[in-house]
Scaffold this motif. Sequence first.
Motif, short mmCIF file in Angstrom:
data_model
loop_
_atom_site.label_atom_id
_atom_site.label_comp_id
_atom_site.label_asym_id
_atom_site.label_seq_id
_atom_site.Cartn_x
_atom_site.Cartn_y
_atom_site.Cartn_z
N GLY A 307 -4.44 -66.27 -63.57
CA GLY A 307 -4.28 -67.55 -64.26
C GLY A 307 -2.90 -68.14 -64.08
O GLY A 307 -2.76 -69.36 -63.89
N THR A 308 -1.87 -67.30 -64.11
CA THR A 308 -0.51 -67.84 -63.97
C THR A 308 -0.29 -68.40 -62.57
O THR A 308 0.38 -69.42 -62.41
N ALA A 309 -0.85 -67.75 -61.57
CA ALA A 309 -0.71 -68.26 -60.20
C ALA A 309 -1.35 -69.64 -60.07
O ALA A 309 -0.79 -70.55 -59.43
N ARG A 310 -2.51 -69.82 -60.69
CA ARG A 310 -3.20 -71.12 -60.61
C ARG A 310 -2.45 -72.17 -61.41
O ARG A 310 -2.37 -73.34 -61.01
N ALA A 311 -1.91 -71.77 -62.56
CA ALA A 311 -1.15 -72.71 -63.38
C ALA A 311 0.09 -73.20 -62.63
O ALA A 311 0.41 -74.40 -62.65
N GLU A 312 0.78 -72.28 -61.97
CA GLU A 312 1.96 -72.68 -61.20
C GLU A 312 1.58 -73.62 -60.06
O GLU A 312 2.27 -74.60 -59.78
N ALA A 313 0.45 -73.33 -59.40
CA ALA A 313 0.00 -74.18 -58.30
C ALA A 313 -0.34 -75.59 -58.79
O ALA A 313 -0.19 -76.57 -58.04
N ALA A 314 -0.78 -75.70 -60.04
CA ALA A 314 -1.12 -77.01 -60.60
C ALA A 314 0.08 -77.70 -61.24
O ALA A 314 -0.04 -78.82 -61.73
N GLY A 315 1.24 -77.04 -61.25
CA GLY A 315 2.44 -77.63 -61.79
C GLY A 315 2.51 -77.62 -63.31
O GLY A 315 3.21 -78.45 -63.91
N VAL A 316 1.80 -76.70 -63.96
CA VAL A 316 1.80 -76.62 -65.42
C VAL A 316 3.18 -76.17 -65.91
O VAL A 316 3.66 -75.11 -65.50
N PRO A 317 3.83 -76.93 -66.78
CA PRO A 317 5.14 -76.50 -67.30
C PRO A 317 4.99 -75.30 -68.23
O PRO A 317 4.12 -75.30 -69.10
N PRO A 318 5.80 -74.27 -68.08
CA PRO A 318 5.69 -73.09 -68.96
C PRO A 318 5.77 -73.44 -70.44
O PRO A 318 5.12 -72.80 -71.27
N ALA A 319 6.52 -74.47 -70.79
CA ALA A 319 6.68 -74.83 -72.20
C ALA A 319 5.38 -75.30 -72.83
O ALA A 319 5.25 -75.27 -74.06
#
Length: 342
Positions: A307-319
């Motif tokens: 999930g984190t890899a996909r979130a990073e690929a989509a540009g999801v801000p960690p905050a």
Amino acid sequence: MEPARALRRIAFLLERENAPEFRARAFRRAAAAVEELGPGEVARRASEGRLEEVKGIGAVTARVIAEAVRGEVPAYLAQLEAEQAAAWGPGHGGRLRALLRGDCHVHSDWSDGGSPIREMAETARALGHAYIVLTDHSPRLRVANGLSAARLREQLQAVAALNRELAPFRILTGIEVDILDDGRLDQEEELLAELDVVVGSVHSKLRMPAEEMTPRILAAIENPHLDILGHCTGRYVQGKTRPESAFDAEAVFAACARFGKAVEINSRVERLDPPMRLLRLANELGCLFAIDSDAHAPGQLDWLSHGTARAEAAGVPPARVVNTWPAERLLAWARGHGRESG
């Protein structure tokens, strides 16, 4: 290495690589059998070649036990560790994985998970989590042994006792509640108000037309008890595949953003839900997210990296990922939807 520890590590690695369930369970059964025998009896039976006489221990698990008793790293364990080293080494899942403090969607053997609450919690703690949210299923999902109100209340007492033992690690109370056909949530409202975090998911009538599915999901999002919209499309992309449910994604994600609800990034390898185009849309609309394992076994708790890899690929801000937050902030956010304190 202690035999039970070696057996459980093998089970963890098999679960993490999504091996057939029965294989991992065989090693967990053997670990339980070893602990029941005690170290002296295990050593005696290993030296006499009589381990397979014990219920729950077969040829492969007996070999692992015997090697561990001799002070060796069991060959099968070494093989699995070597095979998974590259994919699961340091840095897997990207920078965001290291920022996650917990997991908001975890199942136990109280519903359709394979392991006790304690085992799920202790594994999560070993992975570096500060908390998990225990989210067993609700009553309508009978195929998954969903919890009646009475059983859920019993579970809350069990969690309270475990939290006293496991502190500072925390098991937050929760549920994966079914979103019913009309958008209501499948549990007593007073009980939902007591829980720390509520994940709501559609599990039935997944082929409902979009003009019916959209208001169904919107009604759930508007419910003050719901915090996280679980695996929103219901798709399966591996094994027995299943297409996405149809709904107005822009309307649904806009409602999540408006009401401060999180969209789940489900990390199960057969789901990987939402699809990337919808994940990017939710991000563009300013949604909060929960990156969850939806684990049904201890080894699956490490699936958060999908999930984190996909979130990073989509540009999801960690905050905007709610499980990067400490537990108290997560709880304050959930209470902010109008529910009472758990």
